[in-house]
Design an enzyme around this catalytic site. Structure first.
Site, PDB file in Angstrom:
ATOM      1  CG  HIS A  54      37.419 -57.732 -44.419  1.00  0.00           C
ATOM      2  ND1 HIS A  54      36.855 -56.761 -45.214  1.00  0.00           N
ATOM      3  CD2 HIS A  54      37.295 -57.277 -43.136  1.00  0.00           C
ATOM      4  CE1 HIS A  54      36.414 -55.767 -44.462  1.00  0.00           C
ATOM      5  NE2 HIS A  54      36.675 -56.056 -43.197  1.00  0.00           N
ATOM      6  CD  GLU A  56      37.162 -60.514 -49.365  1.00  0.00           C
ATOM      7  OE1 GLU A  56      36.318 -59.867 -49.998  1.00  0.00           O
ATOM      8  OE2 GLU A  56      37.232 -60.536 -48.110  1.00  0.00           O
ATOM      9  CB  CYS A  88      38.912 -57.211 -49.632  1.00  0.00           C
ATOM     10  SG  CYS A  88      38.904 -57.477 -47.844  1.00  0.00           S
ATOM     11  CB  ALA A 166       2.600 -67.121 -18.895  1.00  0.00           C
ATOM     12  CB  SER A 172       6.061 -68.772 -18.570  1.00  0.00           C
ATOM     13  OG  SER A 172       7.227 -68.134 -18.071  1.00  0.00           O
ATOM     14  CD1 TRP A 174      11.652 -75.058 -16.974  1.00  0.00           C
ATOM     15  CD2 TRP A 174      11.654 -73.279 -18.319  1.00  0.00           C
ATOM     16  NE1 TRP A 174      12.696 -74.242 -16.584  1.00  0.00           N
ATOM     17  CE2 TRP A 174      12.716 -73.141 -17.400  1.00  0.00           C
ATOM     18  CE3 TRP A 174      11.462 -72.275 -19.262  1.00  0.00           C
ATOM     19  CZ2 TRP A 174      13.570 -72.043 -17.409  1.00  0.00           C
ATOM     20  CZ3 TRP A 174      12.307 -71.195 -19.275  1.00  0.00           C
ATOM     21  CH2 TRP A 174      13.348 -71.083 -18.354  1.00  0.00           C
ATOM     22  NE  ARG A 188      17.814 -65.654 -24.628  1.00  0.00           N
ATOM     23  CZ  ARG A 188      17.624 -65.789 -23.330  1.00  0.00           C
ATOM     24  NH1 ARG A 188      18.675 -65.938 -22.520  1.00  0.00           N
ATOM     25  NH2 ARG A 188      16.407 -65.795 -22.820  1.00  0.00           N
ATOM     26  CB  THR A 200       9.184 -59.515 -20.268  1.00  0.00           C
ATOM     27  OG1 THR A 200       8.145 -59.754 -21.224  1.00  0.00           O
ATOM     28  CG2 THR A 200      10.066 -60.747 -20.160  1.00  0.00           C
ATOM     29  N   GLY A 296       6.360 -60.060 -23.907  1.00  0.00           N
ATOM     30  CA  GLY A 296       4.981 -60.456 -23.725  1.00  0.00           C
ATOM     31  C   GLY A 296       4.081 -60.002 -24.858  1.00  0.00           C
TER      32      GLY A 296
END
Length: 374
Positions: A54, A56, A88, A166, A172, A174, A188, A200, A296
């Protein structure tokens, strides 16, 4: 005792360190630590990924003997339990620090104040609440999972000025700019899972993977597919780590998808659909902190109607598509009094586009009741 200007400065540095783990620490929180002695930083560290030391511990190793008598600024209350690594709090006590300032008290029930209590019992001066909101914001998914047993759900949408995603036939690419599409990669990358619907998948055949950024991992891809219509040849299955949530697992279809590398999970409601609330709780049990939805109008609308959306990031391009193009969410409202009005958290330019960040859930409602400056 009020915090000093130096306290603010050193905790700000700890927060900066914590952000380095934005894409890598899942399912653990993003944490930074700074050790200060005689008003000088003698050690600093940040948590890199689960299973590794971690923040610390990294800071203590960097400080060595200088840790004795130092003040530790840590963005999250030091842990007090044995997980993949030792507590920790014990490491700080053994190193001889004299003061610990924590930004956020840990919402994890396994800690929940016990880390600070252990430090105090050892004679170490403790304080908490400095930059609490900033630390919680950095770990908004972790806080959500600890408090509500489900991830923070973020919807991402790209649309035109007239709110269209779309053309009627699904075209869609772009609507939004290259700058917006690049920015989406950051959403993401920080996500534990990407959530989409069968519509989708059938229409766009997306991968929903992280590109452009080296995270060392890919988010889990989750498909809401009640009738298991996903093709075993779908692009999303080419990268390992796909969960398909369905209402009833047809043996042949389920077997084909499993052979293609997907996990098929029955999460049914009483209406012949996937139980979205139960799905999010399942993702929480699997350690998912942040989930990003790229889907969608049907799935987004269902999530909104179920009050499961916490945040919406909407990229609006300066273009017009017109009717009868596809909208962002099917809500089925019959009266304007039913309209949804999330708070505008941020509105910024993203190339030629406008990026809206909208909040349906207020972060303050998720913070532990005893989380306050001391």
């Amino acid at each position: 005792m009020p915090f000093s200007p130096a306290d603010y400065s050193f905790m700000a540095q700890a927060l900066t360190l914590a952000t380095r783990g934005l894409y890598t620490t899942t399912p653990n929180p993003r944490v930074g630590c700074v050790l200060v002695k005689d008003n000088r930083i003698v050690g600093e560290g940040w948590h890199r990924c689960a299973g590794e030391p971690h923040a610390e511990v990294h800071a203590l190793r960097a400080a060595g003997k200088n840790a004795q008598g130092a003040t530790a600024y840590v963005t999250l209350e030091p842990c007090s339990h044995h997980g993949r690594t030792p507590p920790c709090a014990d490491a700080l006590i053994a190193a001889g620090v004299k003061r610990v300032v924590a930004a956020l008290r840990d919402p994890n029930p396994l800690v929940a104040g016990r880390g600070l209590d252990r430090l105090s019992a050892a004679g170490i001066e403790i304080a908490s609440g400095l930059f609490e909101t900033e630390a919680a914001e950095l770990n908004i998914g972790f806080v959500s999972r600890m408090v509500r047993s489900r991830p923070w759900l973020r919807v991402k949408t790209g649309c035109s000025l007239d709110g269209r995603t779309a053309l009627p036939d699904g075209q869609s690419q772009w609507i939004t700019s290259a700058a917006s599409r690049s920015d989406v990669q950051q959403l993401r990358a920080r996500s534990c899972a990407m959530l989409t619907g069968i519509g989708t998948v059938l229409l766009d055949d997306p991968q929903l993977t992280v590109r452009e950024l080296d995270t060392g991992r890919q988010p889990l891809r989750v498909i809401v597919d009640s009738q298991l219509r996903t093709s075993p040849d779908a692009q999303i299955l080419r990268t390992p780590g796909v969960l398909i949530a369905c209402h009833e697992a047809d043996t042949a279809r389920a077997k084909n998808l499993q052979e293609a590398g997907a996990e098929v999970l029955v999460i049914a409601d009483s209406d012949g659909r996937v139980d979205l609330q139960a799905l999010l709780e399942e993702l929480g049990r699997r350690g998912c902190n942040e989930v990003t939805v790229e889907a969608g109008a049907e799935l987004v609308g269902a999530l909104l109607k179920a009050n499961l959306v916490d945040e919406w990031v909407l990229y609006q391009a300066p273009v017009l598509i017109g009717d009868p193009a596809r909208g962002v969410a099917n809500l089925g409202l019959h009266n304007l009094s039913q309209k949804l009005a999330p708070r505008v958290l941020e509105k910024t330019d993203c190339g030629p586009d406008l990026r809206w960040t909208l909040r349906f859930t207020e972060l303050t409602t998720l913070l532990p009741p005893n989380s306050q400056a001391q």
